[in-house]
Design an enzyme around this catalytic site. Sequence first.
Site, PDB file in Angstrom:
ATOM      1  N   ASP A 192     102.989  -5.584 -34.021  1.00  0.00           N
ATOM      2  CA  ASP A 192     102.588  -5.716 -32.621  1.00  0.00           C
ATOM      3  C   ASP A 192     101.598  -4.598 -32.313  1.00  0.00           C
ATOM      4  O   ASP A 192     101.880  -3.423 -32.565  1.00  0.00           O
ATOM      5  CB  ASP A 192     103.805  -5.620 -31.696  1.00  0.00           C
ATOM      6  CG  ASP A 192     103.452  -5.882 -30.248  1.00  0.00           C
ATOM      7  OD1 ASP A 192     103.268  -7.056 -29.891  1.00  0.00           O
ATOM      8  OD2 ASP A 192     103.328  -4.910 -29.482  1.00  0.00           O
ATOM      9  N   ASN A 200      91.183  -5.226 -23.683  1.00  0.00           N
ATOM     10  CA  ASN A 200      90.800  -6.365 -22.840  1.00  0.00           C
ATOM     11  C   ASN A 200      90.320  -5.903 -21.469  1.00  0.00           C
ATOM     12  O   ASN A 200      89.343  -6.431 -20.921  1.00  0.00           O
ATOM     13  CB  ASN A 200      91.980  -7.326 -22.678  1.00  0.00           C
ATOM     14  CG  ASN A 200      92.184  -8.217 -23.892  1.00  0.00           C
ATOM     15  OD1 ASN A 200      91.237  -8.521 -24.617  1.00  0.00           O
ATOM     16  ND2 ASN A 200      93.415  -8.630 -24.125  1.00  0.00           N
ATOM     17  N   HIS A 205      87.853  -9.929 -22.488  1.00  0.00           N
ATOM     18  CA  HIS A 205      88.657 -10.719 -23.421  1.00  0.00           C
ATOM     19  C   HIS A 205      87.865 -11.180 -24.635  1.00  0.00           C
ATOM     20  O   HIS A 205      88.427 -11.336 -25.728  1.00  0.00           O
ATOM     21  CB  HIS A 205      89.271 -11.921 -22.687  1.00  0.00           C
ATOM     22  CG  HIS A 205      90.384 -11.548 -21.762  1.00  0.00           C
ATOM     23  ND1 HIS A 205      91.680 -11.363 -22.191  1.00  0.00           N
ATOM     24  CD2 HIS A 205      90.393 -11.299 -20.427  1.00  0.00           C
ATOM     25  CE1 HIS A 205      92.454 -11.032 -21.176  1.00  0.00           C
ATOM     26  NE2 HIS A 205      91.691 -10.982 -20.086  1.00  0.00           N
ATOM     27  N   ASP A 209      89.067 -10.639 -28.390  1.00  0.00           N
ATOM     28  CA  ASP A 209      89.144 -11.660 -29.439  1.00  0.00           C
ATOM     29  C   ASP A 209      88.425 -11.185 -30.706  1.00  0.00           C
ATOM     30  O   ASP A 209      88.901 -11.400 -31.821  1.00  0.00           O
ATOM     31  CB  ASP A 209      88.522 -12.966 -28.952  1.00  0.00           C
ATOM     32  CG  ASP A 209      89.391 -13.693 -27.935  1.00  0.00           C
ATOM     33  OD1 ASP A 209      90.576 -13.317 -27.797  1.00  0.00           O
ATOM     34  OD2 ASP A 209      88.892 -14.634 -27.294  1.00  0.00           O
ATOM     35  N   ASP A 235      98.708 -10.572 -29.581  1.00  0.00           N
ATOM     36  CA  ASP A 235      98.418  -9.494 -30.528  1.00  0.00           C
ATOM     37  C   ASP A 235      99.579  -9.290 -31.500  1.00  0.00           C
ATOM     38  O   ASP A 235      99.825  -8.176 -31.965  1.00  0.00           O
ATOM     39  CB  ASP A 235      98.100  -8.202 -29.778  1.00  0.00           C
ATOM     40  CG  ASP A 235      99.239  -7.754 -28.858  1.00  0.00           C
ATOM     41  OD1 ASP A 235     100.198  -8.548 -28.674  1.00  0.00           O
ATOM     42  OD2 ASP A 235      99.185  -6.635 -28.327  1.00  0.00           O
TER      43      ASP A 235
END
Length: 327
Positions: A192, A200, A205, A209, A235
Amino acid sequence: MSEQALKQQIQKLKKHNARLARLARDARNKLNAALDGTGLCLWQLDIPSGKLIIFNRRWGAMLGYQPKALNAQFEVWRDHLHPDDRQSVLDAFYDHLHGKTPFYEALHRMQHKNGTITWVLDRGRVSEWDDQGRPLKVTGTHIDMTKEKQYEAQLAQLANHDPLTGLANRHALLKHFAILKQQGPLCVAFIDLDDFKKVNDAFGHRSGDELLIQLSQRLRDTCPAGSVVGRIGGDEFVLLLPFALTSPLIHSTAQACLHAALTPFELDNGQAQVGASVGIDFVQPEDDFVNALKRADLSMYQIKHAGKNGAAIGQTLLSPTRSGCAS
């Protein structure tokens, strides 16, 4: 019959023959249009001579040749069969000629003139025999199936891969888990990312990505052969590692994954940094994927509670510093 009447009769026959020729030509054009509209190619093979009659000339075009540029011979067709498919296709063809099957059918690849591959569905049946019952002619159809095979491959890709990163999705991880568990020792790693939300918020965003895509490639490059790298959402990443928990590869993979996450990412609008909390646990004989993942998740949360940016291998905590992992 007088000479004049004979001439009239001949003239009448010529007109009738011309009319029949026009009708035949019109019928061929309509047949070609119908076949071309469906993508079907109609063919007939004369077995003794090896000559192929291609009624609508799509056979050569299918392989990238202009009309009449490719000799319509059995040997030419055979030589354009894909090497990996050639024997099975020829076996199917000769099995039919020898009466072992009621018809010939094969879905196979052919090699295009420019080196690309064309998928073809080929069907045929003996349509004429000699007096001894030996096959003389085979008539059949083939159709270009390349687009269908590409669509099939795209569906398989979507069914088993994360659309953003190309990593294995949950469905694929379940299948890989079942196979690897039967083959020997297996560990599950749950990763994680730490501080990914800040990326972000700061960069947008789209940049987030891009970071996930870059990290996915780093994880692919990092994990040892035989491992499966997957993304189950957001994530969160999952690794299937076919090694015992005590294997040195587990420790080195955990460190390498931390290094992959902690190394700064060069994005279009700046440099971003994240961290990672990694939990790894051994798969027990009674475990299914959900239970094994849950224990790896619990191990990961040990790192979250201990301050993030580290790894828990079973009950052993690794807490490298950001500078240590980036070395």
